[in-house]
Design a protein around this motif. Sequence first.
Motif, PDB file in Angstrom:
ATOM      1  N   PHE A  98     -13.780  43.814  15.423  1.00  0.00           N
ATOM      2  CA  PHE A  98     -14.443  44.361  16.570  1.00  0.00           C
ATOM      3  C   PHE A  98     -13.905  44.186  17.878  1.00  0.00           C
ATOM      4  O   PHE A  98     -13.852  42.939  18.385  1.00  0.00           O
ATOM      5  CB  PHE A  98     -16.126  43.772  16.414  1.00  0.00           C
ATOM      6  CG  PHE A  98     -17.051  44.493  17.349  1.00  0.00           C
ATOM      7  CD1 PHE A  98     -17.532  45.517  16.830  1.00  0.00           C
ATOM      8  CD2 PHE A  98     -17.469  44.094  18.453  1.00  0.00           C
ATOM      9  CE1 PHE A  98     -18.700  46.089  17.294  1.00  0.00           C
ATOM     10  CE2 PHE A  98     -18.466  44.795  19.088  1.00  0.00           C
ATOM     11  CZ  PHE A  98     -19.013  45.871  18.670  1.00  0.00           C
ATOM     12  N   ASN A  99     -13.035  45.221  18.358  1.00  0.00           N
ATOM     13  CA  ASN A  99     -12.363  44.833  19.284  1.00  0.00           C
ATOM     14  C   ASN A  99     -13.046  44.743  20.740  1.00  0.00           C
ATOM     15  O   ASN A  99     -14.179  44.969  20.874  1.00  0.00           O
ATOM     16  CB  ASN A  99     -11.145  45.895  19.320  1.00  0.00           C
ATOM     17  CG  ASN A  99     -11.605  47.175  20.049  1.00  0.00           C
ATOM     18  OD1 ASN A  99     -12.470  47.646  19.952  1.00  0.00           O
ATOM     19  ND2 ASN A  99     -10.527  47.989  20.739  1.00  0.00           N
ATOM     20  N   ALA A 100     -12.293  44.785  21.881  1.00  0.00           N
ATOM     21  CA  ALA A 100     -12.699  44.629  23.129  1.00  0.00           C
ATOM     22  C   ALA A 100     -13.417  45.803  23.744  1.00  0.00           C
ATOM     23  O   ALA A 100     -14.555  45.832  24.403  1.00  0.00           O
ATOM     24  CB  ALA A 100     -11.569  43.936  24.099  1.00  0.00           C
ATOM     25  N   GLY A 101     -12.707  46.858  23.327  1.00  0.00           N
ATOM     26  CA  GLY A 101     -13.256  48.103  23.384  1.00  0.00           C
ATOM     27  C   GLY A 101     -14.866  48.253  23.040  1.00  0.00           C
ATOM     28  O   GLY A 101     -15.621  48.907  23.529  1.00  0.00           O
ATOM     29  N   ALA A 102     -14.941  47.773  21.646  1.00  0.00           N
ATOM     30  CA  ALA A 102     -16.152  47.984  21.171  1.00  0.00           C
ATOM     31  C   ALA A 102     -17.228  47.069  21.910  1.00  0.00           C
ATOM     32  O   ALA A 102     -18.531  47.621  21.915  1.00  0.00           O
ATOM     33  CB  ALA A 102     -16.086  47.443  19.506  1.00  0.00           C
ATOM     34  N   GLU A 103     -16.842  45.763  22.215  1.00  0.00           N
ATOM     35  CA  GLU A 103     -17.813  45.065  23.012  1.00  0.00           C
ATOM     36  C   GLU A 103     -18.115  45.811  24.227  1.00  0.00           C
ATOM     37  O   GLU A 103     -19.246  45.615  24.664  1.00  0.00           O
ATOM     38  CB  GLU A 103     -16.977  43.842  23.403  1.00  0.00           C
ATOM     39  CG  GLU A 103     -16.737  42.751  21.991  1.00  0.00           C
ATOM     40  CD  GLU A 103     -16.086  41.460  22.335  1.00  0.00           C
ATOM     41  OE1 GLU A 103     -16.468  40.646  21.902  1.00  0.00           O
ATOM     42  OE2 GLU A 103     -14.960  41.600  23.286  1.00  0.00           O
ATOM     43  N   ARG A 104     -17.015  46.438  24.839  1.00  0.00           N
ATOM     44  CA  ARG A 104     -17.599  47.228  26.140  1.00  0.00           C
ATOM     45  C   ARG A 104     -18.380  48.102  25.963  1.00  0.00           C
ATOM     46  O   ARG A 104     -19.394  48.406  26.919  1.00  0.00           O
ATOM     47  CB  ARG A 104     -16.104  47.369  26.941  1.00  0.00           C
ATOM     48  CG  ARG A 104     -16.324  48.137  28.159  1.00  0.00           C
ATOM     49  CD  ARG A 104     -15.104  48.593  28.880  1.00  0.00           C
ATOM     50  NE  ARG A 104     -14.630  49.872  27.828  1.00  0.00           N
ATOM     51  CZ  ARG A 104     -15.193  51.059  27.774  1.00  0.00           C
ATOM     52  NH1 ARG A 104     -16.159  51.202  28.766  1.00  0.00           N
ATOM     53  NH2 ARG A 104     -14.781  51.864  27.307  1.00  0.00           N
ATOM     54  N   LEU A 105     -18.202  48.954  24.944  1.00  0.00           N
ATOM     55  CA  LEU A 105     -19.151  50.111  24.713  1.00  0.00           C
ATOM     56  C   LEU A 105     -20.258  49.789  24.367  1.00  0.00           C
ATOM     57  O   LEU A 105     -21.380  50.422  24.689  1.00  0.00           O
ATOM     58  CB  LEU A 105     -18.120  50.876  23.608  1.00  0.00           C
ATOM     59  CG  LEU A 105     -18.914  52.451  23.382  1.00  0.00           C
ATOM     60  CD1 LEU A 105     -18.788  53.424  24.198  1.00  0.00           C
ATOM     61  CD2 LEU A 105     -18.292  52.690  22.140  1.00  0.00           C
ATOM     62  N   LEU A 106     -20.358  49.026  23.272  1.00  0.00           N
ATOM     63  CA  LEU A 106     -21.908  48.724  22.661  1.00  0.00           C
ATOM     64  C   LEU A 106     -22.610  47.455  23.298  1.00  0.00           C
ATOM     65  O   LEU A 106     -23.621  47.234  23.037  1.00  0.00           O
ATOM     66  CB  LEU A 106     -21.471  48.473  21.197  1.00  0.00           C
ATOM     67  CG  LEU A 106     -21.059  49.738  20.469  1.00  0.00           C
ATOM     68  CD1 LEU A 106     -20.612  49.461  18.955  1.00  0.00           C
ATOM     69  CD2 LEU A 106     -21.895  51.014  20.593  1.00  0.00           C
ATOM     70  N   GLY A 107     -21.579  46.548  23.926  1.00  0.00           N
ATOM     71  CA  GLY A 107     -22.621  45.589  24.429  1.00  0.00           C
ATOM     72  C   GLY A 107     -22.612  44.441  23.637  1.00  0.00           C
ATOM     73  O   GLY A 107     -23.337  43.339  24.029  1.00  0.00           O
ATOM     74  N   TYR A 108     -22.147  44.182  22.489  1.00  0.00           N
ATOM     75  CA  TYR A 108     -22.468  43.147  21.532  1.00  0.00           C
ATOM     76  C   TYR A 108     -21.114  42.235  21.786  1.00  0.00           C
ATOM     77  O   TYR A 108     -19.954  42.910  21.884  1.00  0.00           O
ATOM     78  CB  TYR A 108     -22.370  43.825  20.063  1.00  0.00           C
ATOM     79  CG  TYR A 108     -23.708  44.406  19.730  1.00  0.00           C
ATOM     80  CD1 TYR A 108     -24.806  43.825  19.544  1.00  0.00           C
ATOM     81  CD2 TYR A 108     -23.702  45.745  19.877  1.00  0.00           C
ATOM     82  CE1 TYR A 108     -26.036  44.209  18.982  1.00  0.00           C
ATOM     83  CE2 TYR A 108     -24.803  46.345  19.208  1.00  0.00           C
ATOM     84  CZ  TYR A 108     -26.010  45.780  19.071  1.00  0.00           C
ATOM     85  OH  TYR A 108     -27.144  46.529  18.707  1.00  0.00           O
ATOM     86  N   ALA A 109     -21.079  40.963  21.714  1.00  0.00           N
ATOM     87  CA  ALA A 109     -20.329  39.938  21.429  1.00  0.00           C
ATOM     88  C   ALA A 109     -19.369  40.151  20.153  1.00  0.00           C
ATOM     89  O   ALA A 109     -20.129  40.423  19.062  1.00  0.00           O
ATOM     90  CB  ALA A 109     -20.622  38.684  21.711  1.00  0.00           C
ATOM     91  N   GLN A 110     -18.393  39.948  20.271  1.00  0.00           N
ATOM     92  CA  GLN A 110     -17.588  39.953  18.910  1.00  0.00           C
ATOM     93  C   GLN A 110     -18.166  38.936  17.694  1.00  0.00           C
ATOM     94  O   GLN A 110     -18.250  39.473  16.503  1.00  0.00           O
ATOM     95  CB  GLN A 110     -15.897  39.546  18.877  1.00  0.00           C
ATOM     96  CG  GLN A 110     -15.029  40.032  17.748  1.00  0.00           C
ATOM     97  CD  GLN A 110     -13.680  39.480  18.169  1.00  0.00           C
ATOM     98  OE1 GLN A 110     -13.232  38.419  18.194  1.00  0.00           O
ATOM     99  NE2 GLN A 110     -12.972  40.394  18.081  1.00  0.00           N
ATOM    100  N   GLY A 111     -18.243  37.719  17.897  1.00  0.00           N
ATOM    101  CA  GLY A 111     -18.860  36.683  17.300  1.00  0.00           C
ATOM    102  C   GLY A 111     -20.244  37.077  16.611  1.00  0.00           C
ATOM    103  O   GLY A 111     -20.356  36.620  15.394  1.00  0.00           O
ATOM    104  N   ALA A 112     -21.178  37.835  17.415  1.00  0.00           N
ATOM    105  CA  ALA A 112     -22.557  38.462  16.909  1.00  0.00           C
ATOM    106  C   ALA A 112     -22.298  39.499  15.802  1.00  0.00           C
ATOM    107  O   ALA A 112     -23.295  39.626  15.163  1.00  0.00           O
ATOM    108  CB  ALA A 112     -23.300  38.564  17.988  1.00  0.00           C
ATOM    109  N   VAL A 113     -21.134  39.841  15.591  1.00  0.00           N
ATOM    110  CA  VAL A 113     -21.092  41.331  14.993  1.00  0.00           C
ATOM    111  C   VAL A 113     -20.248  41.159  13.521  1.00  0.00           C
ATOM    112  O   VAL A 113     -20.596  41.214  12.490  1.00  0.00           O
ATOM    113  CB  VAL A 113     -20.443  42.584  15.576  1.00  0.00           C
ATOM    114  CG1 VAL A 113     -20.197  43.870  14.864  1.00  0.00           C
ATOM    115  CG2 VAL A 113     -21.726  42.904  16.952  1.00  0.00           C
TER     116      VAL A 113
END
Length: 601
Positions: A234-249
């Motif tokens: 779950f890359n940084a772009g996904a974090e920015r797009l969806l608002g979830y932190a990587q560790g939570a997904v």
Amino acid sequence: MRMVARFTGPEAGVVERQLPFLLVFLVAMGGLRLVPDVVTVPAAVLAAAATTMAVPVLAFTVPWRRLPEWAGDVLPLLELAAVALLRLGTGGQGSVFAALVFIPVLTLAQQRGRRGVVLGTVAAAAVVFAPAVENPSSLNSTVALRATVVAVVACSVAIVAHEATERLRVRNAALDRLQREQHRLLDLVRADAEVIASEAEVRRSEYDHLVSVIDSATEQAIIATDADGIVQVFNAGAERLLGYAQGAVVGRTRLTRLHDHDELVRRYAEAFGRPPRGTGEQLERRLLDAVVAPERDAAPRVRDWTYVTKDGGRLTVRLAVTRRVEPGGASTGYVVVATDVTAEREAAALKDQFVGLVSHELRTPLTAVLGYLELLQDGPDPLTDEQREFLQIVERNARRQLRLVSDLLLTAQVEAGKFAILAEPVQLDDVVRGSVASAGPAAEAAHVTLRTQVEPARVVADPTRIAQVVDNLVGNALKFTPPGGTVTVTLRPVTAVSDEPAGAVSDEPAGAVSDEPAGAELVVADTGIGIPPDEVDRLAERFFRSTTARRHAVPGVGLGLSITKAVVDAHGGSLEIASVLGEGTTLTVRLPAEPPASPAT
């Protein structure tokens, strides 16, 4: 250095084999000093000692590895000669040193082959008979019996020693082969270990590089899952797009949880023809198929989906799904690349809405203008030739604008999925002749020859839209053909081909042409300026104009072929474009006998 070399070379083994006899002979010489009365012929004893001393000297100095193998028999034979001399000098037949004969016999028996056994047996018997050479009177039956016994014992000992040596030699050879094989295997294992370590290092480097590339991509959301859809990357772009932190997904969330649930259910029903069944994880796995099913056995396909952000917002994303496979072909998961196209899709929807609105608002006044122009031209008040010419110019341009507005309105309907046809039986050859006749004045004005090859053809179609297709194709061909060129319009019916297998009970052979019409084929070919090869596939795009059209200032807005393709697709037909730059373009339209039950939009 030279001495060391000799004792470590092949000659060292020759010297070592002579040492036992030398040691035993030295012991015998020590016994003679203690009991000197045993010596009867001192010269023979001295000769035996000289012969014995010559053996190690020869073993050490002669290059035995250069000589044939049988040359090694000389040294034990000299030792046997020394035993014979020693017996001769210490009492003859009564000598106590007869047992020394077995040491060189054993040395001979250790040689390869049976030669050493035979030589040892014969030589042992000769040693027993040696004293009789000096004193023939001593030769009697006792001596003969003793020689026979010694020969038999020597032969037996030689055979046993030879067999034991051969077994040991075979075992040593096998051990040598095993040792060489072990070294070879160790070298292979060492090389494989180095290759594996190198490959692991390369994979680690590639993985680190890939992770850095994925993490650096901030405009696209890159999500990788396992075969069950559990998120692993779950890359940084996904974090920015969806608002979830990587560790939570990662490792906790399924890919389907990021999608709009209702859309997943609808897409699943569209793909598989039935709503998804089940609850919990079973339902989630089936909904995952709605996302990845098109990519299971085909190249990745880009589609629009709706993602739900952490705060409940909805985004339209362009999703590309790629299946991850092992070398054996088993699926290990999926890689999803999502690009936010919410603003782009909203802008496109507004643009289509604007085009439709403007087209409608422009079409109404243009229709009124054309109506009043007809009233002016057909009214009771006479018009001068100049006035009538002016009104015809106005009417021509108004109709041109009306066609443009109608094209814009049609494209808006196609984009909105609201385009439909009104199909009815049509005599297609009449439609083609009418369009060609309407294009006749334009062809004369452009000094282009317009030819037709029209055969009767009847299909079920929308006559207005089909006439629009023919008008667009012929009009384009005339615009792109320079003076002196030719435009050829060909229409022919298409008949069905029997697909009955060979041997089937039928009135017609397999592959026979049936009289039943299967549709029609319309071909419009010109000898114009042509289209660049890399632009042929884009000709049917809305508002696309080729570089040759722009370079030659050919009028148009790039809607004709996009409308043509939309109409042909709605009828279930096909449009093919072939062009050679500088030689001309050929457009082929194939229409079925009747459109499908659910027309393509």
